[in-house]
Design an enzyme around this catalytic site. Structure first.
Site, mmCIF file in Angstrom:
data_model
loop_
_atom_site.group_PDB
_atom_site.id
_atom_site.type_symbol
_atom_site.label_atom_id
_atom_site.label_comp_id
_atom_site.label_asym_id
_atom_site.label_seq_id
_atom_site.Cartn_x
_atom_site.Cartn_y
_atom_site.Cartn_z
ATOM 1 N N ASP A 1 0.815 -1.222 0.000
ATOM 2 C CA ASP A 1 0.000 0.000 0.000
ATOM 3 C C ASP A 1 0.847 1.271 0.000
ATOM 4 O O ASP A 1 0.438 2.302 0.528
ATOM 5 C CB ASP A 1 -0.955 0.039 1.207
ATOM 6 C CG ASP A 1 -1.728 -1.253 1.355
ATOM 7 O OD1 ASP A 1 -2.278 -1.707 0.341
ATOM 8 O OD2 ASP A 1 -1.774 -1.799 2.470
ATOM 9 N N GLY B 1 1.601 2.975 -2.518
ATOM 10 C CA GLY B 1 1.233 3.866 -3.625
ATOM 11 C C GLY B 1 1.891 3.412 -4.920
ATOM 12 O O GLY B 1 2.194 4.227 -5.793
ATOM 13 N N LYS B 2 2.080 2.100 -5.052
ATOM 14 C CA LYS B 2 2.718 1.562 -6.263
ATOM 15 C C LYS B 2 1.888 1.864 -7.501
ATOM 16 O O LYS B 2 2.439 2.116 -8.560
ATOM 17 C CB LYS B 2 2.896 0.037 -6.134
ATOM 18 C CG LYS B 2 3.942 -0.369 -5.117
ATOM 19 C CD LYS B 2 4.095 -1.864 -5.032
ATOM 20 C CE LYS B 2 2.898 -2.560 -4.449
ATOM 21 N NZ LYS B 2 2.594 -2.221 -3.054
ATOM 22 N N LYS C 1 0.100 4.384 -8.630
ATOM 23 C CA LYS C 1 0.376 5.645 -9.324
ATOM 24 C C LYS C 1 1.737 5.604 -10.030
ATOM 25 O O LYS C 1 1.869 6.032 -11.175
ATOM 26 C CB LYS C 1 0.345 6.803 -8.307
ATOM 27 C CG LYS C 1 0.926 8.083 -8.851
ATOM 28 C CD LYS C 1 0.849 9.245 -7.879
ATOM 29 C CE LYS C 1 1.836 10.318 -8.311
ATOM 30 N NZ LYS C 1 1.703 11.575 -7.592
ATOM 31 N N GLY D 1 -4.383 -4.793 -5.081
ATOM 32 C CA GLY D 1 -5.461 -3.927 -5.541
ATOM 33 C C GLY D 1 -4.913 -2.618 -6.067
ATOM 34 O O GLY D 1 -4.461 -1.787 -5.305
ATOM 35 N N HIS D 2 -4.890 -2.474 -7.367
ATOM 36 C CA HIS D 2 -4.405 -1.221 -7.945
ATOM 37 C C HIS D 2 -5.568 -0.425 -8.511
ATOM 38 O O HIS D 2 -6.422 -0.976 -9.196
ATOM 39 C CB HIS D 2 -3.435 -1.489 -9.098
ATOM 40 C CG HIS D 2 -2.092 -1.944 -8.635
ATOM 41 N ND1 HIS D 2 -1.515 -1.519 -7.471
ATOM 42 C CD2 HIS D 2 -1.203 -2.772 -9.200
ATOM 43 C CE1 HIS D 2 -0.344 -2.075 -7.349
ATOM 44 N NE2 HIS D 2 -0.124 -2.848 -8.378
ATOM 45 N N THR E 1 -6.331 -12.505 2.816
ATOM 46 C CA THR E 1 -7.514 -11.968 2.149
ATOM 47 C C THR E 1 -8.517 -13.089 1.845
ATOM 48 O O THR E 1 -9.575 -12.826 1.292
ATOM 49 C CB THR E 1 -7.138 -11.229 0.839
ATOM 50 O OG1 THR E 1 -6.290 -12.084 0.069
ATOM 51 C CG2 THR E 1 -6.443 -9.924 1.119
ATOM 52 N N GLN F 1 2.237 -6.118 -3.184
ATOM 53 C CA GLN F 1 2.545 -6.151 -1.741
ATOM 54 C C GLN F 1 3.833 -5.383 -1.412
ATOM 55 O O GLN F 1 4.153 -4.440 -2.113
ATOM 56 C CB GLN F 1 2.620 -7.592 -1.223
ATOM 57 C CG GLN F 1 1.284 -8.299 -1.161
ATOM 58 C CD GLN F 1 1.123 -9.356 -2.205
ATOM 59 O OE1 GLN F 1 2.077 -9.871 -2.739
ATOM 60 N NE2 GLN F 1 -0.098 -9.679 -2.525
ATOM 61 N N GLY G 1 -11.070 -3.324 2.380
ATOM 62 C CA GLY G 1 -11.713 -2.217 3.087
ATOM 63 C C GLY G 1 -11.254 -2.103 4.532
ATOM 64 O O GLY G 1 -11.732 -1.260 5.282
ATOM 65 N N ARG H 1 -6.123 0.389 7.917
ATOM 66 C CA ARG H 1 -4.701 0.068 8.045
ATOM 67 C C ARG H 1 -4.145 0.617 9.353
ATOM 68 O O ARG H 1 -4.531 1.705 9.787
ATOM 69 C CB ARG H 1 -3.917 0.669 6.880
ATOM 70 C CG ARG H 1 -4.333 0.091 5.551
ATOM 71 C CD ARG H 1 -3.620 0.770 4.379
ATOM 72 N NE ARG H 1 -4.114 0.251 3.116
ATOM 73 C CZ ARG H 1 -4.240 0.967 2.010
ATOM 74 N NH1 ARG H 1 -3.903 2.234 1.992
ATOM 75 N NH2 ARG H 1 -4.694 0.414 0.909
ATOM 76 N N LYS I 1 3.201 10.164 -0.677
ATOM 77 C CA LYS I 1 2.317 10.656 0.377
ATOM 78 C C LYS I 1 2.997 11.604 1.359
ATOM 79 O O LYS I 1 2.629 11.648 2.541
ATOM 80 C CB LYS I 1 1.674 9.470 1.107
ATOM 81 C CG LYS I 1 0.727 8.671 0.193
ATOM 82 C CD LYS I 1 -0.103 7.705 0.981
ATOM 83 C CE LYS I 1 -1.501 7.571 0.445
ATOM 84 N NZ LYS I 1 -2.365 6.729 1.230
ATOM 85 N N SER J 1 6.321 11.876 -4.631
ATOM 86 C CA SER J 1 4.898 11.993 -4.981
ATOM 87 C C SER J 1 4.178 12.835 -3.943
ATOM 88 O O SER J 1 4.320 12.614 -2.743
ATOM 89 C CB SER J 1 4.286 10.593 -5.050
ATOM 90 O OG SER J 1 2.882 10.676 -5.115
HETATM 91 P P1 GDP Z 1 -0.446 0.229 -3.769
HETATM 92 O O1 GDP Z 1 -1.114 -1.017 -3.340
HETATM 93 O O2 GDP Z 1 0.997 0.283 -3.376
HETATM 94 O O3 GDP Z 1 -0.685 0.592 -5.207
HETATM 95 O O4 GDP Z 1 -1.079 1.379 -2.919
HETATM 96 P P2 GDP Z 1 -2.596 1.791 -2.883
HETATM 97 O O5 GDP Z 1 -3.056 2.099 -4.257
HETATM 98 O O6 GDP Z 1 -3.392 0.870 -2.043
HETATM 99 O O7 GDP Z 1 -2.463 3.120 -2.036
HETATM 100 C C1 GDP Z 1 -2.193 4.208 -2.612
HETATM 101 C C2 GDP Z 1 -3.305 5.198 -2.347
HETATM 102 O O8 GDP Z 1 -2.687 6.414 -2.057
HETATM 103 C C3 GDP Z 1 -4.163 5.408 -3.563
HETATM 104 O O9 GDP Z 1 -5.454 5.785 -3.182
HETATM 105 C C4 GDP Z 1 -3.458 6.571 -4.259
HETATM 106 O O10 GDP Z 1 -4.305 7.333 -5.061
HETATM 107 C C5 GDP Z 1 -2.946 7.349 -3.077
HETATM 108 N N1 GDP Z 1 -1.674 8.032 -3.317
HETATM 109 C C6 GDP Z 1 -0.601 7.624 -4.047
HETATM 110 N N2 GDP Z 1 0.387 8.528 -3.981
HETATM 111 C C7 GDP Z 1 -0.063 9.537 -3.186
HETATM 112 C C8 GDP Z 1 0.508 10.751 -2.704
HETATM 113 O O11 GDP Z 1 1.634 11.109 -2.989
HETATM 114 N N3 GDP Z 1 -0.270 11.514 -1.870
HETATM 115 C C9 GDP Z 1 -1.519 11.150 -1.510
HETATM 116 N N4 GDP Z 1 -2.200 11.926 -0.686
HETATM 117 N N5 GDP Z 1 -2.095 10.002 -1.939
HETATM 118 C C10 GDP Z 1 -1.371 9.216 -2.757
#
Ligand code: GDP
Length: 431
Positions: free
Chosen positions: A13, A15-16, A18, A40-41, A131, A225, A303, A306, A332, A414
């Site tokens: 989670d 933020g992979k 993006k 979950g992307h 899960t 993951q 859901g 975390r 983030k 980011s």
């Molecule tokens: P992943 O499983 O690593 O892809 O992570 P998730 O997609 O579960 O979590 C990323 C969440 O954080 C998503 O809702 C993104 O839109 C959001 N996100 C990604 N980068 C950033 C950031 O730089 N800032 C903020 N506020 N949200 C971000």
């Protein structure tokens, strides 16, 4: 650099989604190399939201080849549904744009049933927090040499023999857990029905990727993951059932380790974890609550809320080492806006001794007390910053200190969920 591996450098989670999306625009091939449909992307492209679990992120872009490698475990029925829902959004998916390795093990309904039955009987502190999608049991069957693999779907006699081998094991386990024996005829009928849907994408992925490499194509290896959930190097047994670290990218598709030119670790500016297991910097106070709310820290698949805590530089230094991370994408940062004081864990106190790594023994992990360094926060907003000059001085100091402590440079920063709200320092694909 021709080939880039993206790995989560914490507990997932990070933020992979993006970052992978941002990179996949510039790659020719996007390959998944481990995990299942528990990833979950969420991709937002041109205002359209796509939800992907098993499919590689490249699948929503025309002219890209998406690959599901043998390191993945695949639920064929889920994949068919996922393809249908992405198609319904106007995306074309066919054998030219999606390939599935013939040696990919399948997740069967019996794996999900076993997953859930075992979690149900486990004592509260022994629950892994899976899960429930059968991913763990499917990997167990791979190592136990009783998987049904994609190629087995092509020949009915082989398929029956594979199922019989698997059921010998599963029926014995099910008896112990109070479940009925597997309905062999129904399982076979369901597999025969789904077989043609999957087989149209089946390919010798190792061969295709080696040819692509020789032709100079750029490959993006998309991890799911995070490295702290790695079956070997994670917080065992509260881990996922596959290798997550970057070395898995090679074995999970069938290229040599030399095929990896750049490893990008995705790192959140604080720490989160879903489910059970050790988490030294966890916050059960207002600060933790605030991180969760500001960061929208709820699982995309389950859901679940975390768990949140301060940035743990010890753990990220460790995952940067085990994955050979060349640069990180720090995500983030904006979630930290408005904190008066920030804390970074720089070591652990274990029975009066300072440690610079997380020990392997579970009892020692539980006794580790984080040692913190404090840094002043910032009141200004960093949200949407696209240049260093847009960042307050204290935010830059925080990022620089993170780099120092984890011994790895920031390649990307980011500052919002929007793909263009990113500061580029080093392009992982640049030569
Ligand atoms: P992943 O499983 O690593 O892809 O992570 P998730 O997609 O579960 O979590 C990323 C969440 O954080 C998503 O809702 C993104 O839109 C959001 N996100 C990604 N980068 C950033 C950031 O730089 N800032 C903020 N506020 N949200 C971000």
């Amino acid at each position: 650099m021709a080939n880039v591996v993206v790995v989560g450098a914490q507990w997932g989670d990070e933020g992979k989604g993006k970052i992978v999306d941002w990179l996949s625009e510039r790659a020719d091939v996007i390959a998944r190399f481990q995990g299942g449909h528990n990833a979950g992307h969420t991709l937002v492209i041109g205002g359209t939201v796509y939800k992907l679990n098993a499919l590689p992120s490249g699948v929503v872009r025309p002219d890209k080849l998406s690959v599901i490698g043998n390191g993945v475990v695949l639920d064929p029925w889920h994949l068919v549904e996922e393809i249908a829902s992405i198609r319904a959004q106007g995306v074309e998916i066919g054998p030219e744009t999606l390939m599935i390795a013939e040696n990919t093990p399948l997740i069967l309904p019996i794996h999900g049933e076993l997953d859930r039955a075992r979690e149900a009987v486990a004592s509260p502190d022994a629950k892994i927090g899976t899960t429930g999608r059968g991913i763990g049991p499917a990997y167990e069957d791979k190592v136990g040499r009783r998987s049904v693999r994609v190629a087995d779907l092509a020949d009915d006699a082989t398929l029956e023999a594979r199922i019989d081998r698997a059921l010998l094991h599963h029926d014995a386990l099910r008896r112990g857990l109070g479940l009925d024996p597997v309905d062999r005829a129904t399982l076979l009928a369901r597999l025969r029905e789904v077989a043609p849907e999957i087989l149209q994408y089946a390919a010798p992925v190792w061969k295709v990727l080696n040819e692509k490499r020789k032709a100079g194509r750029r490959i993006l290896f998309e991890g799911a993951q995070g490295a702290l959930l790695d079956i070997d190097f994670g917080t065992y047994p509260f881990v996922t059932s596959s290798n997550v670290i970057a070395g898995q990218a090679a074995t999970g598709v069938g290229v040599g380790p030399g095929a990896i030119d750049f490893v990008l670790g995705i790192v959140k500016a604080y720490t989160t974890r879903v489910g059970e297991g050790p988490f030294p910097t966890e916050l059960n106070d207002d600060d933790g609550q605030r991180l969760g709310e500001r960061g929208h820290e709820f699982g995309t698949v389950t859901g679940r809320k975390r768990r949140c805590g301060w940035f743990d530089a010890v753990l990220v230094r460790q995952t940067c080492a085990t994955s050979g991370v060349n640069g990180i994408a720090l995500t983030k940062l904006d979630v930290l806006d408005g904190f008066e004081t920030l804390r970074i864990c720089t070591g652990y106190d274990l029975d009066g001794k300072r440690l610079d790594h997380l020990p392997t023994a579970a009892d020692e992990q539980a006794r580790c007390v984080p040692l913190y360094e404090e840094m002043p926060g910032w009141n200004e907003s960093t949200e949407g910053a696209r240049r260093w000059a847009d960042l307050p001085a204290n935010a830059i100091k925080y990022v620089r200190r993170v780099e120092e402590l984890i011994d790895c440079p920031v390649a990307l920063l980011s500052t919002s969920p929007e793909r263009d709200d990113t500061i580029l320092v080093t392009d992982p694909f640049a030569d």
